[in-house]
Design an enzyme around this catalytic site. Structure first.
Site: not given
Length: 153
Positions: A70-71, A74
């Site tokens: 998920h990170e 980003h």
């Protein structure tokens, strides 16, 4: 999963980056012991990923890898100049393509840690809270009825 050191953490993040995104991770990653309500965060100004070590300890490897993916969504979108925020279409599409979770599960140690219980006088809806609330100021979200304080656990 045991807590790993910073070098092993960087190697894990880089391996996941190459595997799922076909791009190397070239910036910094570290544990942040002060994170409480989230599994991790990406700080665009510093190009830094911070991860919550409690998730590595309590939730297991699959959940922790999901947070890293998920990170990394980003991170890679930010570097490419695309929409890297949660509301952006590019971000949501990359989450789906990589099989990354949109949100992380709550920690078992943080779950159901309620101290105060309130009940609606009208519809009997129960509200459990960690902190006290002003019952003169807040109403029931279901029927707008008045709340009453029930107990402290």
């Amino acid at each position: 999963m045991d807590l790993i050191n910073e070098k092993e953490l960087y190697e894990l993040v880089n391996k996941i980056s190459v595997t799922y995104f076909q791009k190397p991770f070239i910036d910094d990653v570290r544990f942040n012991h002060r994170l409480r309500t989230t599994g991790g965060r990406y700080i665009p100004v510093k190009r830094l990923i911070e991860l919550n070590p409690k998730y590595a300890m309590e939730m297991g490897q699959n959940e922790f890898i999901g947070i890293i993916k998920h990170e990394l969504c980003h991170y890679h979108l930010h570097i490419e100049g695309k929409g890297y925020r949660h509301r952006d279409k590019d971000f949501r599409e990359l989450l789906k393509r990589t099989g990354s979770p949109r949100f992380c599960s709550p920690l078992p140690s943080e779950e159901k840690n309620y101290k105060h219980v309130y009940r609606c006088k009208k519809c009997d809806q129960v509200y459990e809270r960690k902190r006290r609330i002003n019952i003169q100021k807040y109403r029931c979200g279901k029927c707008k009825g008045a709340l009453k304080y029930v107990s402290i656990d």
